[in-house]
Design an enzyme around this catalytic site. Structure first.
Site, PDB file in Angstrom:
ATOM      1  CG  ASP A 200      -1.987  -1.036   1.187  1.00  0.00           C
ATOM      2  OD1 ASP A 200      -2.255  -1.573   0.104  1.00  0.00           O
ATOM      3  OD2 ASP A 200      -2.551  -1.330   2.257  1.00  0.00           O
TER       4      ASP A 200
ATOM      5  CE1 TYR B 253       2.663  -6.434   4.686  1.00  0.00           C
ATOM      6  CE2 TYR B 253       2.154  -8.738   5.129  1.00  0.00           C
ATOM      7  CZ  TYR B 253       2.330  -7.694   4.236  1.00  0.00           C
ATOM      8  OH  TYR B 253       2.168  -7.926   2.883  1.00  0.00           O
TER       9      TYR B 253
ATOM     10  CG  ASP C 139      -5.246   2.798   4.903  1.00  0.00           C
ATOM     11  OD1 ASP C 139      -6.053   3.704   4.585  1.00  0.00           O
ATOM     12  OD2 ASP C 139      -4.391   2.359   4.123  1.00  0.00           O
TER      13      ASP C 139
ATOM     14  NE  ARG D 225      -5.302  -1.804   2.972  1.00  0.00           N
ATOM     15  CZ  ARG D 225      -6.060  -1.727   1.881  1.00  0.00           C
ATOM     16  NH1 ARG D 225      -7.139  -0.966   1.871  1.00  0.00           N
ATOM     17  NH2 ARG D 225      -5.747  -2.402   0.804  1.00  0.00           N
TER      18      ARG D 225
END
Length: 279
Positions: free
Chosen positions: A63, A91, A105, A198
């Site tokens: 992203d 992550y 987000d 997300r």
């Protein structure tokens, strides 16, 4: 001199990781990398004579609001990008309780706010069990997934109506809380291909009878490459450094697939928007 550099550039082959900063898209990072590698080289004239092509692509969109490891394939390395797309990734994400957005987000518009005072760290750790292992997950509407050849995120920004994609199987190998300071909480996630952090954070919020969205997201590992040990920073995006890096990181990669498998992967990559070519 330019011819020698062009020859050296076209000889590059393999996979290497770069650092993607927060802000640009993965495609923009790849474009910037190509620009630095091509600086001072009249490659188009050179490849016409040699009938060669520079192939370069990345192994999975990160992203624009996220940072971290972006794996790049160059030359025959583009044939291995499918293994990066489907392989393991790690992550670290900071989620925010009590706030939902349309993009899931901090880059999006707030769509809902709810109380989160009732939530404890123990509550959060308890619900994580629901999201570990082989699970079903609905991808975000704002994503790189496509409908009729166009990304869902692009269609939404154009004002088109977009239906959510159906839930699909994904795998979470490990999931843990590393910090809890409401409304913020930090998760460490190791997952397989096709997984959206997300969506995870949003689903966790719903499971806690509130809402949540991603405030920060960093990819710390993709395949064998880690952010701290391997990712090349922008100042090192030059032919000589990339050549040395490709040589050093060869031992980290799995054995090359069979010729038949390579042909299949090559065909897949030629259809993928992750692969760019200069002809």
């Amino acid at each position: 001199m330019a011819g020698d550099r062009a020859s050296k550039l076209l000889a590059l082959s393999g996979l290497f990781p770069v650092y993607k900063a927060k802000g640009p898209t993965s495609a923009q990072v790849l474009s910037e990398l190509k620009g630095k590698l091509l600086r001072g080289i009249w490659l188009k004239e050179y490849v016409k004579k040699r009938k060669q092509t520079l192939k370069i692509g990345h192994g999975g969109t990160l992203d624009s609001s996220a940072s971290g490891v972006l794996v790049v394939g160059i030359g025959d390395g583009t044939k291995m990008l499918s293994t990066m797309l489907s392989g393991s990734k790690k992550y670290t994400t900071v989620g925010e309780l009590g706030k939902a957005t349309d993009t899931l987000d901090a880059s999006g518009t707030v769509t809902e706010e709810k109380s989160y005072d009732h939530i404890t760290k123990e509550d959060l750790e308890s619900v994580l069990k629901m999201f570990t292992g082989d699970i079903m997950q609905v991808p975000p509407l704002y994503s790189a997934l496509k409908k009729d050849g166009k990304r869902l995120s692009s269609l939404l920004r154009e004002g088109a109506e977009v239906e959510a994609k159906p839930a699909r199987p994904v795998t979470v190998y490990s999931l843990s809380v590393s910090a809890f300071q409401p409304p913020l909480f930090t998760l460490d996630v190791e997952c397989g291909g096709g997984f959206y952090v997300r969506s995870l954070v949003s689903d966790i919020g719903k499971s806690l009878s509130t809402c949540a969205s991603v405030k920060e997201l960093t990819r710390t590992k993709q395949g064998p490459f880690t952010l701290e040990e391997h990712a090349l920073r922008e100042g090192s995006w030059d032919i000589d450094t990339v050549a040395q890096t490709l040589q050093e990181y060869t031992s980290l990669l799995p054995a090359e697939p069979s010729a038949k498998r390579l042909k299949t992967l090559d065909n897949d990559q030629n259809r993928s928007d992750h692969l760019s070519e200069y002809v």
